[in-house]
Design a protein around this motif. Structure first.
Motif, PDB file in Angstrom:
ATOM      1  N   LEU A  61       0.792  -1.214   0.000  1.00 46.39           N
ATOM      2  CA  LEU A  61       0.000   0.000   0.000  1.00 46.39           C
ATOM      3  C   LEU A  61       0.829   1.272   0.000  1.00 46.39           C
ATOM      4  N   LEU A  84      -4.074   5.539  -3.087  1.00 43.93           N
ATOM      5  CA  LEU A  84      -5.363   4.865  -3.235  1.00 43.93           C
ATOM      6  C   LEU A  84      -6.452   5.913  -3.425  1.00 43.93           C
ATOM      7  N   PHE A 104     -12.213   1.977   7.418  1.00 44.83           N
ATOM      8  CA  PHE A 104     -11.352   1.603   6.297  1.00 44.83           C
ATOM      9  C   PHE A 104     -10.157   2.548   6.204  1.00 44.83           C
ATOM     10  N   LEU A 109      -6.152   1.797   6.566  1.00 46.48           N
ATOM     11  CA  LEU A 109      -5.259   2.158   5.471  1.00 46.48           C
ATOM     12  C   LEU A 109      -4.093   3.012   5.967  1.00 46.48           C
ATOM     13  N   PHE A 116     -11.612   2.605  -3.535  1.00 45.72           N
ATOM     14  CA  PHE A 116     -12.674   2.069  -2.686  1.00 45.72           C
ATOM     15  C   PHE A 116     -13.752   3.118  -2.479  1.00 45.72           C
ATOM     16  N   LEU A 174     -14.541  -2.068  -4.783  1.00 47.43           N
ATOM     17  CA  LEU A 174     -13.149  -2.212  -4.366  1.00 47.43           C
ATOM     18  C   LEU A 174     -12.383  -2.725  -5.571  1.00 47.43           C
ATOM     19  N   SER A 222      -8.161  -2.782  -7.400  1.00 45.15           N
ATOM     20  CA  SER A 222      -6.744  -2.446  -7.221  1.00 45.15           C
ATOM     21  C   SER A 222      -5.885  -3.389  -8.043  1.00 45.15           C
ATOM     22  N   TYR A 276      -4.987  -6.044  -3.609  1.00 44.27           N
ATOM     23  CA  TYR A 276      -6.422  -6.267  -3.403  1.00 44.27           C
ATOM     24  C   TYR A 276      -6.699  -7.035  -2.115  1.00 44.27           C
ATOM     25  N   GLN A 295      -5.025  -7.178   0.610  1.00 43.57           N
ATOM     26  CA  GLN A 295      -4.806  -6.324   1.776  1.00 43.57           C
ATOM     27  C   GLN A 295      -5.993  -5.390   1.996  1.00 43.57           C
ATOM     28  N   LEU A 296      -6.490  -4.813   0.922  1.00 42.76           N
ATOM     29  CA  LEU A 296      -7.631  -3.893   1.034  1.00 42.76           C
ATOM     30  C   LEU A 296      -8.901  -4.642   1.408  1.00 42.76           C
ATOM     31  N   ASP A 297      -9.097  -5.782   0.812  1.00 43.08           N
ATOM     32  CA  ASP A 297     -10.294  -6.574   1.118  1.00 43.08           C
ATOM     33  C   ASP A 297     -10.325  -6.974   2.586  1.00 43.08           C
TER      34      ASP A 297
END
Length: 262
Positions: free
Chosen positions: A153, A158, A174, A178, A207, A247, A249, A254, A256-258
């Motif tokens: 990240l 983002l 979120f 982040l 996102f 969402l 990326s 992905y 990590q974000l999910d």
């Protein structure tokens, strides 16, 4: 030329011509009458939005009269071909009104199975057309583009979005995760344009807790065709009318974000 390919060639020119119409209004925005849509929030509309969508509708109706059209301003028009155009004439109206360049024309085409098969996002201020046809890659103008190969990240920015339709609690957790993961975010007011930036490798992901279909269907196909990863936005049978979260990326980022959403 088959049915999808012919529509793909057609809509690229329409998106550019619609953007050139909208950019004339943009440079004369001080003369526009600004209206507020029904309900709370910051959903604004001008004659530029309405006339740009009418222009797109007229072109589609002339060349493909049996196609359905679902537009942000004009609603749903029935068709019988099985194809449905999803149109946002100016995504980023608030930015447009206040003289920021972060707005675009966004158009997607759904087939009879409600799969997105064509995408066109035109940044009229910078004359950049992001476009894709399913299984044929993603392009910015004539150059093929790819999602960034970022693995973490902190390797990029983002994109995030939030509207006043959603309570702050839908995005604050979120963002907290982040930032604690050494990530950083930007918001420019146009989901469609930021999704195009993900496809072109300018952002590592995007996102937003809720997006309407006209805001994101084109951008999601762009990212998929650029080698990025997206959530299954269309898993809700009523995604076209009710929307859902987005969402997207680079593939490695992905997961990590999910995890932040769980």
């Amino acid at each position: 030329m088959d049915a999808i390919s012919s529509r793909y060639q057609f809509i690229q020119k329409v998106a550019i011509d619609a953007g050139k119409l909208a950019v004339v209004y943009y440079h004369q925005r001080g003369q526009l009458n600004i209206e507020k849509k029904q309900g709370d929030g910051q959903d604004l509309v001008t004659v530029a939005d309405k006339n740009t969508e009418n222009f797109i509708r007229e072109k589609i109706n002339h060349h493909f009269p049996d196609d359905a059209i679902f537009g942000e301003e004009g609603g749903f028009s029935q068709g019988k071909s099985g194809y449905t155009w999803v149109v946002d004439p100016i995504d980023g109206t608030s930015a447009f009104i206040f003289g920021l360049a972060s707005w675009c024309v966004s158009i997607a085409l759904l087939d009879e199975h409600k799969n997105t098969v064509i995408a066109a996002v035109y940044d009229a201020v910078h004359d950049d057309l992001f476009h894709a046809m399913r299984n044929y890659g993603c392009y910015c103008n004539q150059t093929r583009v790819h999602a960034t190969p970022a693995h973490s990240l902190n390797e990029g920015l983002l994109g995030v979005g939030i509207s006043t339709r959603m309570p702050p609690e839908t995005i604050i957790p979120f963002l907290d995760k982040l930032l604690h993961a050494n990530g950083m975010f930007v918001r420019n007011g146009s989901a469609a344009l930021m999704l195009a930036y993900v496809a072109a490798g300018r952002l590592i992901g995007y996102f937003e807790p809720h997006l309407n279909s006209w805001d994101c269907l084109a951008g999601l196909l762009l990212i998929q065709e650029a080698g990025g990863t997206t959530n299954d936005y269309s898993s809700n049978p009523d995604f076209l009318m009710k929307g859902g979260y987005v969402l997207a990326s680079s593939p490695d980022v992905y997961q990590q974000l999910d995890a932040f959403l769980k």
